[in-house]
Design an enzyme around this catalytic site. Structure first.
Site, PDB file in Angstrom:
ATOM      1  N   ASP B 226     -11.353  42.619  16.030  1.00 19.35           N
ATOM      2  CA  ASP B 226     -11.375  41.351  16.767  1.00 19.35           C
ATOM      3  C   ASP B 226      -9.975  40.736  16.722  1.00 19.35           C
ATOM      4  O   ASP B 226      -9.456  40.429  15.654  1.00 19.35           O
ATOM      5  CB  ASP B 226     -12.402  40.400  16.137  1.00 19.35           C
ATOM      6  CG  ASP B 226     -13.782  41.043  16.058  1.00 19.35           C
ATOM      7  OD1 ASP B 226     -14.173  41.464  14.965  1.00 19.35           O
ATOM      8  OD2 ASP B 226     -14.422  41.147  17.112  1.00 19.35           O
ATOM      9  N   ASP B 262     -29.192  22.487  18.921  1.00 16.61           N
ATOM     10  CA  ASP B 262     -27.933  21.766  19.151  1.00 16.61           C
ATOM     11  C   ASP B 262     -27.857  21.304  20.606  1.00 16.61           C
ATOM     12  O   ASP B 262     -28.875  20.969  21.189  1.00 16.61           O
ATOM     13  CB  ASP B 262     -26.762  22.705  18.816  1.00 16.61           C
ATOM     14  CG  ASP B 262     -25.544  21.963  18.308  1.00 16.61           C
ATOM     15  OD1 ASP B 262     -24.860  21.318  19.126  1.00 16.61           O
ATOM     16  OD2 ASP B 262     -25.267  22.023  17.111  1.00 16.61           O
ATOM     17  N   ASP B 271     -18.262  36.680  23.681  1.00 18.79           N
ATOM     18  CA  ASP B 271     -18.499  37.114  22.293  1.00 18.79           C
ATOM     19  C   ASP B 271     -19.936  36.888  21.840  1.00 18.79           C
ATOM     20  O   ASP B 271     -20.286  37.180  20.695  1.00 18.79           O
ATOM     21  CB  ASP B 271     -17.558  36.358  21.351  1.00 18.79           C
ATOM     22  CG  ASP B 271     -16.700  37.297  20.499  1.00 18.79           C
ATOM     23  OD1 ASP B 271     -15.634  36.880  20.027  1.00 18.79           O
ATOM     24  OD2 ASP B 271     -17.126  38.467  20.301  1.00 18.79           O
ATOM     25  N   ASP B 279     -31.933  32.847  27.860  1.00 21.97           N
ATOM     26  CA  ASP B 279     -31.519  33.014  29.240  1.00 21.97           C
ATOM     27  C   ASP B 279     -29.987  33.035  29.287  1.00 21.97           C
ATOM     28  O   ASP B 279     -29.330  32.087  28.855  1.00 21.97           O
ATOM     29  CB  ASP B 279     -32.056  31.835  30.069  1.00 21.97           C
ATOM     30  CG  ASP B 279     -31.688  31.945  31.533  1.00 21.97           C
ATOM     31  OD1 ASP B 279     -32.098  31.047  32.299  1.00 21.97           O
ATOM     32  OD2 ASP B 279     -30.992  32.904  31.921  1.00 21.97           O
ATOM     33  N   HIS B 288     -20.590  21.779  21.624  1.00 20.63           N
ATOM     34  CA  HIS B 288     -20.831  21.828  20.167  1.00 20.63           C
ATOM     35  C   HIS B 288     -21.714  23.009  19.797  1.00 20.63           C
ATOM     36  O   HIS B 288     -21.444  23.748  18.844  1.00 20.63           O
ATOM     37  CB  HIS B 288     -21.496  20.503  19.763  1.00 20.63           C
ATOM     38  CG  HIS B 288     -21.623  20.294  18.296  1.00 20.63           C
ATOM     39  ND1 HIS B 288     -22.777  20.598  17.604  1.00 20.63           N
ATOM     40  CD2 HIS B 288     -20.745  19.784  17.383  1.00 20.63           C
ATOM     41  CE1 HIS B 288     -22.609  20.285  16.323  1.00 20.63           C
ATOM     42  NE2 HIS B 288     -21.400  19.787  16.151  1.00 20.63           N
ATOM     43  N   VAL B 299     -20.140  38.532  17.851  1.00 22.13           N
ATOM     44  CA  VAL B 299     -20.121  39.950  17.464  1.00 22.13           C
ATOM     45  C   VAL B 299     -18.773  40.307  16.835  1.00 22.13           C
ATOM     46  O   VAL B 299     -17.717  40.065  17.415  1.00 22.13           O
ATOM     47  CB  VAL B 299     -20.372  40.850  18.689  1.00 22.13           C
ATOM     48  CG1 VAL B 299     -20.301  42.322  18.290  1.00 22.13           C
ATOM     49  CG2 VAL B 299     -21.715  40.536  19.311  1.00 22.13           C
ATOM     50  N   ASN B 302     -16.028  44.004  18.133  1.00 19.63           N
ATOM     51  CA  ASN B 302     -16.241  44.406  19.526  1.00 19.63           C
ATOM     52  C   ASN B 302     -14.944  44.359  20.328  1.00 19.63           C
ATOM     53  O   ASN B 302     -14.957  44.480  21.546  1.00 19.63           O
ATOM     54  CB  ASN B 302     -17.313  43.516  20.182  1.00 19.63           C
ATOM     55  CG  ASN B 302     -16.910  42.057  20.199  1.00 19.63           C
ATOM     56  OD1 ASN B 302     -15.913  41.663  19.598  1.00 19.63           O
ATOM     57  ND2 ASN B 302     -17.692  41.229  20.882  1.00 19.63           N
ATOM     58  N   ALA B 396     -30.608  16.069   6.230  1.00 21.37           N
ATOM     59  CA  ALA B 396     -30.120  16.572   4.946  1.00 21.37           C
ATOM     60  C   ALA B 396     -31.042  16.178   3.800  1.00 21.37           C
ATOM     61  O   ALA B 396     -31.134  16.887   2.796  1.00 21.37           O
ATOM     62  CB  ALA B 396     -28.709  16.055   4.681  1.00 21.37           C
ATOM     63  N   SER B 450     -20.678  20.374  10.668  1.00 20.99           N
ATOM     64  CA  SER B 450     -21.306  21.166  11.730  1.00 20.99           C
ATOM     65  C   SER B 450     -20.804  22.587  11.763  1.00 20.99           C
ATOM     66  O   SER B 450     -21.527  23.491  12.165  1.00 20.99           O
ATOM     67  CB  SER B 450     -21.018  20.543  13.104  1.00 20.99           C
ATOM     68  OG  SER B 450     -21.728  19.360  13.278  1.00 20.99           O
TER      69      SER B 450
END
Lengths: 70, 508
Positions: B226, B262, B271, B279, B288, B299, B302, B396, B450
């Protein structure tokens, strides 16, 4: 509810505006009007608390009903 | 026993043909002669069905049977005082070809004798790791093992069924290297008794997995192809490069499903598209969710963009639940519904990089997470970004979730991250300047709890792909046990060490 505070720019989670209240609380509006969207600007904000969840996770989520520079 | 049947059939057929030759002085056409030829043909074909091994092994067995049958037929003819020299010579020649061919195929090694039940110890051996079902016994696969002359022993002799019904049922099975593939297939076909079979691969100790990480240590050559790997400090910090090295030789039981709850995920991102379970036209108007998805499962290896722990896309599949709107906000009810939907769709891990201030967790979250846990899903959530106690932030503070705090490049508390006091299942991961995917293609750096959260979620996805029965508490215990101490451990939890965690799962 009303609070006076300072506009801050938070540079995480993609970046967003917040208000650090003089009451030492953090206020997170979903949108801050452009007229006051300046780092360090002093504002007086009327707001309603929101139970909204968000990607920001900073302070208390609020919906602004009125805001003005002071 | 079964392997002997073709030999017997061929011998009988050749004896019958010898008798016919005696009677008619040539292979005259007669009903008994034709039957004998058919029997011989059947015997030859039976070798390919009942004799174990490759094509060459079966062919040599055919030649051997023909040799034995011809030789016995020659003896029969001799007893009937008819010429038998040519038959005997032919039989001996066939036997010679058979044994000579076998000797050459086995590399010229002598002493191929071995007692029943013992694996051949003069040739190369292979090992398989075989897991039986919790109620199954080794005796139920003994016939298969015997057929391949394989030996077996318990892999974890000190673990009994009461302690761990999975580990207690692991056996190391040894057989000749040339039989390993056939034995593996035979055992895998026994779905009634065998849960899982995989090669017992040899691995070497990786330096600095003993907790003493070499300062400034870098891989001599890229672990994956990569192009942006060198820009991903977070992967290296989390011992991700060594983790990826381990994963090359690992066989996941299946791909784990990691649900990103999200703002949506851009399903066509270069990627993500091969591992996106939704979909492909799905979009993310905010960005985000796509960023989180890349961290969790882009991946690796790749030749495109970034890497995650999802080597070759073999370990994790990403799904998306858009519970947040284009401005990044959403209702509690929508998020709770997404948790339920993802769990019911079979998600292994739910990654929630979202939250809000709440001194008490909402009941709807408590119920949704409890339900998800009951369905086997592991829920991973962000600690939040207020630099306050995460127990005043939700989700949390919901029981049963793994909470992720954020570290900076120095392995210290990210200035924004909430802290973990009073929470049950905390863990820390890099969350500053994290490279990941953006909608429309390409990559961007972002910071936040996040970003730390899907790194942990993706790692847990890999662990679940390797051991699908891992549950929330098991996983958290494992991450803590294998994790690294950091300066702010009390406020943040231990930091993930992906290589140690994966090693623990692979080689418990």
């Amino acid at each position: 509810m009303q609070v006076e505070g300072t506009v801050v720019w938070l540079d995480f989670e993609g970046g967003f505006w917040g208000i650090e209240g003089d009451d030492e609380r953090k206020y997170c509006p979903e949108d801050l009007p452009e007229s006051v969207a300046t780092k360090g600007k002093r504002v007086r904000m009327s707001y309603e608390r929101s139970e909204r969840m968000s990607t920001r996770m900073w302070g208390i989520e609020v919906d602004i009903t009125r805001i003005e520079a002071i | 026993m079964l392997a002997s049947i073709p030999l017997v059939v061929c011998v009988i057929a050749l004896i019958l043909l010898a008798k016919a030759r005696i009677q008619y002085h040539r292979f005259a056409r007669s009903l008994s002669t034709e039957r004998a030829w058919l029997l011989l043909l059947g015997g030859v074909l039976l070798h390919f069905g009942l004799v174990d091994g490759g094509f060459l092994t079966k062919l040599l067995a055919v030649i051997q049977s023909l040799g034995v049958g011809t030789a016995i037929g020659a003896v029969w003819k001799a007893l009937e005082e008819t010429p038998a020299r040519s038959s005997l010579a032919a039989g001996l020649l066939l036997l010679g070809v058979s044994y000579g061919g076998t000797w050459l195929a086995e590399g010229g090694s002598s002493d191929r004798s071995h007692t029943e039940g013992e694996a051949d110890d003069s040739g190369e051996l292979s090992e398989l790791l075989v897991e039986l079902g919790p109620d199954d016994k080794l005796a139920e696969v003994a016939a298969t093992l015997e057929r391949f002359k394989a030996t077996s022993e318990r892999a974890f002799p000190n673990v009994d069924l009461n302690e761990d019904e999975d580990l207690a049922q692991y056996f190391i099975v040894r057989c000749a290297a040339e039989d390993a593939e056939a034995l593996s297939k035979a055992l895998q076909g026994d779905t009634e008794n065998v849960d899982h079979v995989e090669p017992n691969l040899a691995v070497s100790i990786i330096p600095h997995l003993d907790g003493q990480r070499k300062e400034g240590a870098k891989a001599e050559k890229p672990v994956t192809n990569d192009p942006m790997l060198s820009s991903q400090w977070a992967l290296e910090y989390a011992n991700g490069l060594e983790a990826l090295t381990l994963l090359y030789a690992a066989s996941p039981r299946r791909r784990a499903k990691v649900a990103i709850i999200d703002t949506g995920v851009h399903g066509e991102h270069e990627d993500l598209k091969t591992i996106f379970g939704g979909d492909k036209k799905a979009m993310d108007p905010h960005g985000h969710g796509t960023h989180c998805a890349g961290i969790a499962g882009a991946v690796a290896n790749n030749g495109i963009g970034m890497a995650s722990f999802n080597l070759d896309g073999r370990f994790v599949e990403i799904s998306s639940y858009a519970a947040l709107g284009p401005r990044g906000g959403g209702r509690r009810e929508d998020i709770a519904q997404a948790i339920v939907d993802a769990a019911e769709a079979g998600a292994d891990v739910l990654s929630l990089s979202l939250g809000g201030y709440a001194k008490r967790p909402p009941q709807v979250y408590i119920d949704a997470v409890e339900y998800a846990n009951k369905l086997g899903a592991i829920v991973v959530v962000a600690a939040g970004n207020s630099s306050e106690a995460a127990r005043n932030h939700t989700p949390a503070n919901v029981p049963g979730v793994i909470v992720v705090t954020a570290l900076d490049r120095g392995g210290k508390k990210a200035r924004f991250t909430n802290t973990i006091g009073g929470l049950d299942l905390p863990i820390a991961a890099p969350g500053v300047d994290i490279l990941s995917a953006k909608p429309g293609g390409g990559y961007v750096n972002k910071s936040g709890t996040s970003m730390a959260t899907p790194l942990v979620a993706g790692l847990i996805g890999v662990l679940r792909a390797l051991r699908p029965k891992l549950r929330t508490v098991d996983v958290h215990k494992l991450l803590v046990k294998t994790g690294r101490d950091i300066p702010d451990k009390d406020g943040l939890g231990k930091a993930i060490d992906a290589a140690r965690a994966i090693q623990a799962v692979l080689f418990l």
